[in-house]
Design a protein around this motif. Structure first.
Motif, PDB file in Angstrom:
ATOM      1  N   LEU A  47      -1.791  25.750 -30.380  1.00  0.00           N
ATOM      2  CA  LEU A  47      -1.235  24.476 -29.908  1.00  0.00           C
ATOM      3  C   LEU A  47      -2.315  23.391 -29.887  1.00  0.00           C
ATOM      4  O   LEU A  47      -2.062  22.235 -30.255  1.00  0.00           O
ATOM      5  CB  LEU A  47      -0.648  24.662 -28.513  1.00  0.00           C
ATOM      6  N   GLY A  51      -2.450  19.798 -31.957  1.00  0.00           N
ATOM      7  CA  GLY A  51      -2.830  18.514 -31.390  1.00  0.00           C
ATOM      8  C   GLY A  51      -3.900  17.830 -32.220  1.00  0.00           C
ATOM      9  O   GLY A  51      -3.854  16.605 -32.440  1.00  0.00           O
ATOM     10  N   GLY A  75      -1.549  13.482 -29.440  1.00  0.00           N
ATOM     11  CA  GLY A  75      -2.333  14.601 -29.940  1.00  0.00           C
ATOM     12  C   GLY A  75      -3.507  14.941 -29.034  1.00  0.00           C
ATOM     13  O   GLY A  75      -3.829  16.117 -28.845  1.00  0.00           O
ATOM     14  N   LEU A  78      -2.140  17.014 -26.206  1.00  0.00           N
ATOM     15  CA  LEU A  78      -1.803  18.367 -26.656  1.00  0.00           C
ATOM     16  C   LEU A  78      -3.071  19.170 -26.941  1.00  0.00           C
ATOM     17  O   LEU A  78      -3.158  20.365 -26.591  1.00  0.00           O
ATOM     18  CB  LEU A  78      -0.939  18.280 -27.913  1.00  0.00           C
ATOM     19  N   GLN A  79      -4.063  18.519 -27.543  1.00  0.00           N
ATOM     20  CA  GLN A  79      -5.306  19.213 -27.856  1.00  0.00           C
ATOM     21  C   GLN A  79      -6.060  19.598 -26.583  1.00  0.00           C
ATOM     22  O   GLN A  79      -6.622  20.687 -26.497  1.00  0.00           O
ATOM     23  CB  GLN A  79      -6.168  18.320 -28.754  1.00  0.00           C
ATOM     24  N   PHE A  81      -4.651  20.257 -23.679  1.00  0.00           N
ATOM     25  CA  PHE A  81      -3.895  21.330 -23.047  1.00  0.00           C
ATOM     26  C   PHE A  81      -4.213  22.680 -23.694  1.00  0.00           C
ATOM     27  O   PHE A  81      -4.526  23.660 -23.013  1.00  0.00           O
ATOM     28  CB  PHE A  81      -2.399  21.035 -23.131  1.00  0.00           C
ATOM     29  N   GLY A  82      -4.135  22.728 -25.023  1.00  0.00           N
ATOM     30  CA  GLY A  82      -4.381  23.991 -25.702  1.00  0.00           C
ATOM     31  C   GLY A  82      -5.818  24.442 -25.600  1.00  0.00           C
ATOM     32  O   GLY A  82      -6.095  25.619 -25.325  1.00  0.00           O
TER      33      GLY A  82
END
Length: 230
Positions: A47, A51, A75, A78-79, A81-82
């Motif tokens: 994930l 991102g 992005g 998201l980046q 978070f992952g």
């Protein structure tokens, strides 16, 4: 993420002194406790890479329309978070794979950084050569961190009270400024204010690499001298 160590390696101490470290850790712990069982560390790593590709696409497409920069901003979220959650979740569930996690995590970090800075360079806001110098500075500092983890047992995750999360927030702020101000050449003709901003960050990264390398080399020289004299 758990760092690997072997019988000939010193125990590795994670050093994280960035401004948001404590509050970010509380948030990550809460997220880990509420994460559904089907979410795995490998899924979160993937994930994070999604991102990074979104950041690249958002910057690269911003020449078509400025609204593509919203994709880059999403992005970054998201980046974060992952990238932040994969190791945290593995530690929380006690399913660490130290060597595998270390290798995959930092391999993905390098690719993600390339995507982000290549995307900036492909945008109309930042010159590609400036973006690549920033990439070189980041990778130099990363190399130092990996070497220091091996030779002195310290893995430094922050510099000047800033770490990856603070850097992402700084880049999000720069992206919002791109949307608000648009592209306009600065006082140096083809060099924009955004080029100067990224160039300053690049110079700071290279300077930190040189300073940290000299400092670590001095520590190692003293340590090795003491071992010889015994």
């Amino acid at each position: 993420m758990t760092l690997p160590s072997g019988p000939s390696s010193p125990p590795i101490d994670r050093i994280q002194q960035n401004l948001l470290a404590a509050s970010e850790r509380r948030l990550l712990n809460w997220l880990c406790a509420h994460m559904p069982p089907w979410v795995t560390p490998d899924l979160l790593t993937a994930l994070g890479m999604v991102g990074a590709f979104a950041i690249f696409a958002g910057y690269a497409a911003s020449g078509l329309h400025v609204d593509w920069l919203w994709l880059a901003i999403a992005g970054y979220g998201l980046q974060w978070f992952g990238d932040s959650m994969d190791g945290s979740l593995a530690r929380f569930r006690r399913i660490e794979r130290p060597s595998y996690g270390y290798f995959i995590d930092h391999s993905c970090d390098g690719l993600a950084t390339l995507l982000i800075l290549a995307g900036m360079g492909a945008s109309p806001y930042i010159r590609m050569d400036v973006a690549l110098v920033a990439l070189a500075g980041y990778l130099l500092l990363s190399i130092h961190a990996y070497l220091a983890a091996r030779v002195i047992g310290e893995f430094k995750l922050s510099y000047l009270s800033a770490g990856p999360t603070e850097l992402r927030l700084l880049l999000i702020g720069m992206t919002l400024a791109m949307m608000a101000l648009g592209y306009a050449p600065g006082l140096f003709g083809a060099v924009s204010g955004f080029d100067v901003f990224v160039g300053v960050i690049a110079a700071l990264l290279v300077a930190l690499f040189v300073i940290q390398t000299l400092s670590t080399a001095k520590r190692l020289a003293i340590s090795d001298s003491q071992k010889i004299s015994r």
